[in-house]
Design a protein around this motif. Structure first.
Motif, short mmCIF file in Angstrom:
data_model
loop_
_atom_site.label_atom_id
_atom_site.label_comp_id
_atom_site.label_asym_id
_atom_site.label_seq_id
_atom_site.Cartn_x
_atom_site.Cartn_y
_atom_site.Cartn_z
N PRO A 33 -0.77 48.65 63.89
CA PRO A 33 -1.14 48.42 65.29
C PRO A 33 0.04 48.01 66.17
O PRO A 33 -0.08 48.08 67.40
N SER A 34 1.13 47.59 65.60
CA SER A 34 2.27 47.20 66.43
C SER A 34 3.23 48.36 66.70
O SER A 34 4.16 48.22 67.48
N ARG A 36 4.81 51.76 68.17
CA ARG A 36 4.78 52.21 69.56
C ARG A 36 4.31 53.65 69.70
O ARG A 36 4.12 54.13 70.81
N ARG A 38 1.66 57.01 68.90
CA ARG A 38 0.22 57.16 69.09
C ARG A 38 -0.61 56.71 67.90
O ARG A 38 -1.69 56.16 68.06
N VAL A 41 -0.91 53.08 68.25
CA VAL A 41 -1.80 52.68 69.35
C VAL A 41 -3.26 52.91 68.96
O VAL A 41 -4.13 52.10 69.27
N ALA A 44 -4.23 50.05 66.95
CA ALA A 44 -4.40 48.87 67.81
C ALA A 44 -5.74 48.93 68.54
O ALA A 44 -6.43 47.92 68.68
N GLU A 45 -6.11 50.14 68.96
CA GLU A 45 -7.40 50.30 69.66
C GLU A 45 -8.56 49.98 68.70
O GLU A 45 -9.56 49.41 69.11
N ASP A 48 -8.85 46.34 68.44
CA ASP A 48 -9.46 45.82 69.67
C ASP A 48 -10.97 46.00 69.66
O ASP A 48 -11.72 45.12 70.07
N ALA A 52 -13.82 43.16 69.82
CA ALA A 52 -14.88 43.11 70.84
C ALA A 52 -16.26 43.05 70.18
O ALA A 52 -17.15 42.35 70.65
N SER A 62 -13.02 38.52 73.67
CA SER A 62 -12.17 39.20 72.69
C SER A 62 -10.89 38.44 72.39
O SER A 62 -10.49 38.30 71.25
N GLU B 228 2.43 55.54 74.73
CA GLU B 228 0.99 55.31 74.75
C GLU B 228 0.65 53.83 74.95
O GLU B 228 -0.38 53.49 75.52
N ARG B 229 1.54 52.97 74.50
CA ARG B 229 1.23 51.52 74.61
C ARG B 229 1.22 51.04 76.05
O ARG B 229 0.52 50.10 76.39
N LYS B 232 -2.13 51.89 77.21
CA LYS B 232 -3.10 50.96 76.63
C LYS B 232 -3.08 49.63 77.38
O LYS B 232 -4.12 49.02 77.62
#
Lengths: 383, 402
Positions: A33-34, A36, A38, A41, A44-45, A48, A52, A62, B228-229, B232
């Motif tokens: 998740p860290s 950079r 896609r 990301v 990371a989503e 998230d 939530a 959150s 992309e970040r 986000k």
């Protein structure tokens, strides 16, 4: 041999829907998740979304959800982290009479940092002794820890009235609530509980092992236990366990959807067990405090130590526990049992039967039959 | 008939609205907007029922009333709120409930010492046998003997017991939680906020919502110069801001072509001003499509080189709509304090580049001239660039996660 697991307070099987939610993150979507790019990301989503989901279940925001490696780490982070963040205001902790070792031992670890630890008492019925607690609470107190549902007895310790007592008598204290055994069974809203932090675990609700969370009330600050790359706002750095937290999020959501039915189901199972136990001489189902979470049934037997009955039942394919599973590592008796007024001898004769939403009435019947057979085999040793 | 029974969860949350009540003829639509916003803000807690009553509202929830109250503290237009308990419209029953509510409230005070106290009743039910003053006295006479620590003090008491007598039910409350004030979102039209990912623009959006504006967002994205970040980060900001209005629409406009064209063809010192003029144009197009009556930016006078009065003039000239700059006179610290309060600060300070930082000129112009901007743009095919950016814009609907 057919196996009947009535040790669901120790752990629960992964729900197929949870496994399904986790699988992509163990395979095709694997990512940090860290990172950079896609792939990162996307991970990371996913974290998230899980955050939530869990926040929604406990009425939190959150950003106030910190994922950990489990309930134990969540309890440790709360006790150590809250106490250290408040050490300028006082150096005293008050912990509940039946706290899990994760709370008790982390509080004790603070003694070397100059903190004093006081234990609250249970009254004759097994509920919190408010009068004694009022005497313990003062301006020096910086953390009060009280579990919501006892892992050993299923007793419920209502949090909101306690929170008000804490605010009135210990204005510098944060209230930490270990809600590991309450998640998926009781309505859990950090606002209604009026707690400053809430410890949760995934594997007690058909989620994966190795994932837990500490949920904070808005604005609560704590010192981290581990240091690293600043993940989770620096409060719990380290690469997130993506598949694990995705599983936790899904498991929490499922448990919440099914919560009403689950509780009803657990009540029926408890009643079934209690009815069956009435036929077994010397077996006595404990009811401590005003309210009990029905999925945890602690039964006091006569005669041989519970350990003997446990192995006899295990032999017949029925898994139960003595005290809590974590306590089972210690040779000594459970301090919680002593705290609620049982003597050491009685504490050694306690068996815990615990259920989840997957437990069936047939399993209870089969366990009761096994228990009756064991009593027959133990004969006079059983009394 | 003294009752010592513990009191359960409150039955409802009583809401007071400030300015809203002053808005004369528009009051009906203001109240309707407030009710819609209340439903949206509490959606994740559960179904609520909202009742309108002269100058106040009552929000009922089957569960988690205190969670509902917490959410309501984020709903613009609400001045203050009180969790309240209900009973039958009967003086003795009210006194009994008041006694229990008080006993409960006293748990929040240190165990010893006097507490100043008063009763203040209001009475919508005129057939009730006692008028407000008589009811105040009636209740005080019945609760005071049980609570020796209470001392009647009419001015600024520590504990004020409120009683609201309705035709069908009476309500008792003590706590007054502050609301955010302002006006209900959507009552003052719509605005399109240019969201950069920095600290200021989310605060500007929040302030516009506070004054009743419904906000849509546009953010400019320059892949593959940024990743992309960064996108986000903007989504995450909008997700936090979505707590303050029902749902939020985010437009992500492609900006790479605009920036590379300006970089290659325009004089370097003017780049930033020219980027911003293009943003205003694209935002204006999107705003018109979304029926937004204004653009909203986080610009603050003198904060960065592009924000001198001269440069702001150059930038604004490209917008075809009024530009609201809620932060124009803010110090940085003031914006930071608000960002922390709103919950956007920690997201805004994530170290992600945005489309401006990557294409920043070496020595930006401090006092730009409009004529120079227009001269530089003459070679750029502005209209085509704007059209392509608008056509390539991605539209996202973002809901709050709390």
């Amino acid at each position: 041999m057919h196996s009947i697991d009535l040790d669901q307070a120790a752990t629960t099987a992964l729900d197929p829907q949870v496994r399904e939610a986790m699988e992509p993150w163990l395979g095709e979507h694997f990512g940090n998740p860290s990172s950079r790019h896609r792939r990162g990301v996307a991970a990371a989503e996913a974290v998230d979304r899980a955050r939530a989901q869990l926040a929604g279940v406990v009425g939190a925001r959150s950003e106030d959800v910190i994922f950990t490696s489990g309930g134990t780490e969540a309890d440790n982070l709360a006790v150590l982290g809250l106490a250290r963040a408040r050490s300028a205001r006082g150096r005293k902790l008050v912990i509940g009479p039946t706290e899990h070792a994760a709370v008790r031992a982390s509080a004790e670890a603070l003694e070397s940092e100059g903190f004093a630890i006081a234990s609250a008492r249970a009254d004759a019925e097994g509920a919190l002794d408010r009068e004694h607690l009022t005497e313990l609470l003062d301006a020096e107190t910086v953390v009060v820890a009280q579990m919501l549902v006892s892992n050993e007895f299923g007793s419920v310790y209502p949090s909101a009235p306690l929170a008000r007592l804490v605010r009135a008598c210990a204005p510098n204290a944060a209230l930490h609530v270990d809600a590991v055994q309450a998640l998926g069974k009781l309505e859990l809203s950090i606002g209604e509980l009026d707690a400053d932090s809430l410890a949760l675990s995934a594997h007690k609700i058909h989620g994966p092992q190795g994932v837990g969370a500490l949920v904070l009330a808005p604005g609560t600050s704590l010192r981290p236990l581990v240091f690293g790359g600043g993940q989770q706002g620096g409060r719990r750095p380290g690469t997130e366990n993506v598949a694990g937290v995705v599983g936790f999020g899904r498991a929490a959501e499922l448990a919440e959807q099914l919560r009403g039915r689950t509780l009803e189901h657990l009540r029926e199972l408890r009643l079934r067990l209690a009815t069956g136990l009435a036929r077994i001489e010397g077996a006595h189902l404990l009811e401590l405090g005003a309210q009990t979470m029905p999925g945890i049934c602690t039964v006091l037997f006569e005669g041989v130590p519970a350990e003997v009955r446990l192995h006899h039942l295990d032999e017949r394919g029925v898994a139960v526990s003595v005290g809590s599973a974590c306590q089972a590592h210690d040779s000594d008796v459970s301090p919680s049992a002593l705290a609620v007024g049982l003597d050491a001898d009685a504490a050694r004769r306690m068996l815990r039967f615990s259920f989840s939403r997957h437990t069936t009435a047939e399993e209870i019947d089969a366990a009761l039959a096994a228990l009756e057979a064991v009593e027959g085999e133990l004969g006079s040793l059983g009394r | 008939m003294t009752s010592t029974a513990a009191i359960g969860a409150p039955e409802m949350v009583l809401i007071r609205y400030g300015e809203l009540a002053l808005k004369g003829k528009n009051r009906g639509s203001f109240e309707q907007a407030l009710m819609r916003n209340i439903h949206a803000a509490t959606r994740c807690v559960g179904e609520v029922r909202v009742e309108r009553r002269r100058g106040r509202m009552a929000v009922f929830s089957e569960r988690r009333v205190m969670d509902v109250a917490r959410r309501l503290q984020d709903v613009f237009g609400i001045k203050s709120l009180s969790p309240a308990w209900g009973c039958a419209v009967d003086p003795e029953e009210i006194a009994d409930l008041a006694r229990r509510v008080l006993a409960d409230a006293l748990a929040d005070f240190p165990p010893e010492g006097p507490i100043t106290f008063r009763v203040s009743s209001s009475r919508a039910e005129k057939r009730f046998p006692l008028n407000s003053m008589e009811l105040d006295r009636f209740i005080a006479e019945r609760v005071l003997p049980d609570h020796e620590r209470l001392e009647v003090h009419l001015d600024a008491p520590a504990l004020s017991l409120g009683i609201d007598v309705r035709p069908e039910r009476a309500y008792v409350f003590v706590r007054r939680l502050p609301g955010p004030g302002g006006l209900p979102v959507s009552t003052l039209g719509r605005g399109m906020c240019l969201l950069s990912g920095g600290i200021d623009s989310p605060v500007a959006a929040w302030l516009a919502m506070k004054r009743g504006c419904r906000v849509a967002y546009v953010s400019f994205h320059s892949p593959p110069y940024i990743g992309e970040r960064s996108k986000k980060k903007v989504r995450d900001l909008v997700r936090v801001l979505a707590r303050f209005q029902p749902t939020s629409r985010l437009f992500v406009a492609p900006f790479t072509e605009v920036q590379t064209t300006i970089r290659d063809r325009a004089p370097e010192p003017y780049r930033t001003v020219l980027y911003r003029r293009m943003m205003q144009r694209i935002a204006t197009r999107l705003a018109r499509r979304e029926k937004c009556g204004a653009l909203i930016t986080g610009e603050s006078l003198g904060q960065v080189a592009s924000q001198t009065l001269e440069n702001l003039t150059c930038i604004e000239a490209a917008a075809d709509l009024p530009v609201l700059r809620p932060l124009v006179t803010f110090d940085k610290e003031e914006a930071i304090d608000l960002a922390r309060k709103i919950g956007t600060f920690d997201i805004s300070t994530r170290p992600e580049p945005d489309c401006c930082t990557v294409f920043m000129p070496g020595r930006p112009v401090i006092r730009g001239h409009l004529a120079a901007c227009e001269e530089a743009e003459a070679t750029l095919e502005v209209e085509n660039l704007v059209k392509r950016a608008v056509r390539g814009t991605e539209k996202l609907e973002i809901e709050s996660d709390v």
